[in-house]
Write a protein that holds these residues in place. Sequence first.
Motif, mmCIF file in Angstrom:
data_model
loop_
_atom_site.group_PDB
_atom_site.id
_atom_site.type_symbol
_atom_site.label_atom_id
_atom_site.label_comp_id
_atom_site.label_asym_id
_atom_site.label_seq_id
_atom_site.Cartn_x
_atom_site.Cartn_y
_atom_site.Cartn_z
ATOM 1 N N GLY A 10 32.740 -34.310 11.666
ATOM 2 C CA GLY A 10 31.529 -33.689 11.151
ATOM 3 C C GLY A 10 31.494 -32.198 11.512
ATOM 4 N N HIS A 11 31.074 -31.346 10.574
ATOM 5 C CA HIS A 11 30.936 -29.905 10.825
ATOM 6 C C HIS A 11 32.305 -29.246 11.044
ATOM 7 C CE1 HIS A 11 26.964 -31.487 11.347
ATOM 8 N NE2 HIS A 11 27.301 -32.091 12.464
ATOM 9 N N THR A 12 32.267 -27.997 11.482
ATOM 10 C CA THR A 12 33.504 -27.264 11.749
ATOM 11 C C THR A 12 33.443 -26.688 13.162
ATOM 12 O OG1 THR A 12 32.460 -25.399 10.621
ATOM 13 C CG2 THR A 12 34.060 -26.668 9.357
ATOM 14 N N TYR A 15 30.327 -25.263 15.557
ATOM 15 C CA TYR A 15 29.024 -25.588 14.958
ATOM 16 C C TYR A 15 28.147 -26.367 15.937
ATOM 17 C CZ TYR A 15 25.921 -26.712 11.032
ATOM 18 O OH TYR A 15 24.856 -26.818 10.185
ATOM 19 N N ASN A 16 26.838 -26.103 15.942
ATOM 20 C CA ASN A 16 25.854 -26.829 16.771
ATOM 21 C C ASN A 16 26.122 -26.673 18.269
ATOM 22 O OD1 ASN A 16 24.217 -27.734 14.745
ATOM 23 N ND2 ASN A 16 25.017 -29.832 14.706
ATOM 24 N N TYR A 17 25.892 -25.476 18.779
ATOM 25 C CA TYR A 17 26.116 -25.188 20.195
ATOM 26 C C TYR A 17 24.902 -25.592 21.025
ATOM 27 C CZ TYR A 17 26.831 -22.476 24.471
ATOM 28 O OH TYR A 17 26.977 -22.092 25.777
ATOM 29 N N ASN A 24 29.848 -27.351 21.922
ATOM 30 C CA ASN A 24 29.370 -27.397 20.544
ATOM 31 C C ASN A 24 29.874 -28.666 19.872
ATOM 32 O OD1 ASN A 24 31.681 -26.751 18.478
ATOM 33 N ND2 ASN A 24 32.026 -25.398 20.231
ATOM 34 N N GLU A 25 29.054 -29.180 18.964
ATOM 35 C CA GLU A 25 29.357 -30.475 18.357
ATOM 36 C C GLU A 25 30.621 -30.432 17.518
ATOM 37 O OE1 GLU A 25 26.664 -32.000 15.425
ATOM 38 O OE2 GLU A 25 27.819 -33.852 15.287
ATOM 39 N N GLY A 26 30.803 -29.332 16.773
ATOM 40 C CA GLY A 26 31.964 -29.252 15.885
ATOM 41 C C GLY A 26 33.272 -29.480 16.623
ATOM 42 N N TRP A 77 32.892 -38.675 12.228
ATOM 43 C CA TRP A 77 32.608 -38.554 13.652
ATOM 44 C C TRP A 77 31.581 -37.450 13.909
ATOM 45 C CZ3 TRP A 77 36.577 -41.182 16.844
ATOM 46 C CH2 TRP A 77 36.108 -41.379 18.163
ATOM 47 N N HIS A 78 30.531 -37.784 14.664
ATOM 48 C CA HIS A 78 29.504 -36.819 15.070
ATOM 49 C C HIS A 78 29.101 -37.057 16.519
ATOM 50 C CE1 HIS A 78 28.143 -34.954 11.193
ATOM 51 N NE2 HIS A 78 28.832 -35.981 10.719
ATOM 52 N N HIS A 79 28.344 -36.081 17.045
ATOM 53 C CA HIS A 79 27.638 -36.225 18.318
ATOM 54 C C HIS A 79 26.194 -35.820 18.069
ATOM 55 C CE1 HIS A 79 31.813 -36.130 19.575
ATOM 56 N NE2 HIS A 79 31.481 -36.524 20.787
ATOM 57 N N ASN A 80 25.278 -36.475 18.740
ATOM 58 C CA ASN A 80 23.864 -36.357 18.461
ATOM 59 C C ASN A 80 23.206 -35.233 19.287
ATOM 60 O OD1 ASN A 80 21.561 -37.250 17.127
ATOM 61 N ND2 ASN A 80 21.944 -39.393 17.627
HETATM 62 ZN ZN LIG Z 1 26.621 -33.852 13.506
#
Ligand SMILES: [Zn+2]
Length: 252
Positions: A10-12, A15-17, A24-26, A77-80
């Motif tokens: 998920g994302h690059t 992304y999402n720090y 970061n999630e990416g 795949w992601h992290h919340n």
């Molecule tokens: Zn995500």
Amino acid sequence: MSKKILLVSGHTSGYNYSEATGVNEGDLNIDMVKRTAPLLSSYTDVTLYPIERDMYKDNANGCLQVNLRAFDYIFEWHHNASNGQARGTSVQLHTNYRGGISVEQTIANNLAAIGFKKRGTNGIVRRSDLLNMRTCLAIGVDYALLETCFYDNAADMAIYNANKQRIAEAVANGIISAFGLSGGGVTGARAATVVGCTALNVRETPNGTIMGSVRGGSNVYIVGFGKDSDGDTWHKVQAGSMVGYVWPKYIG
Ligand SMILES: [Zn+2]
């Protein structure tokens, strides 16, 4: 039994720090698909969605890089995140998906065994607001999305950082065992480094056609072995999205 599996990060990168945990999630998502792909590749046909691209954005923009119908199973795949407040793991399926959930339940159970609290109904969350999930339901391709744990929660990340390879194995083993891709589990691919050369050729078969190369100093995963016509043994490695054979002298 073999399945064509698409692994999606998920994302690059970047992304999402989270300031609270400094990650970061990416990059977490990319690390996990890189760990999981070689574990699965010994058992079934696995493809990584290009890790430098965001599949959600590609889907929204009508420029998906793969034909989703070519796959039997798509795992994203992601992290919340929840301002550091929430914890736990969930495997997410479309509300209207009526197929079996043995793979997803096994993954949730495996992740709970590492120490993550199960969210939703015994670790399964149903929703209908995600584009990739809706697209896959519409074309009849099985799809699941993992929210591994909360990347902005220090307690979840303490478990995570101590168990990265076990988490990848929990997912790979869930897919392998619940689909019946083999009788056994995964012992883990071995991480290694390209040494003693500036660029190492990666070949489609032992001593076969060159498909690309990896730079000296790069990290690869040894996922298997193969012999050429002279009887010499080559290493089968995962290097980024490439899986192929390299001469073992340059793997340290
Ligand atoms: Zn995500």
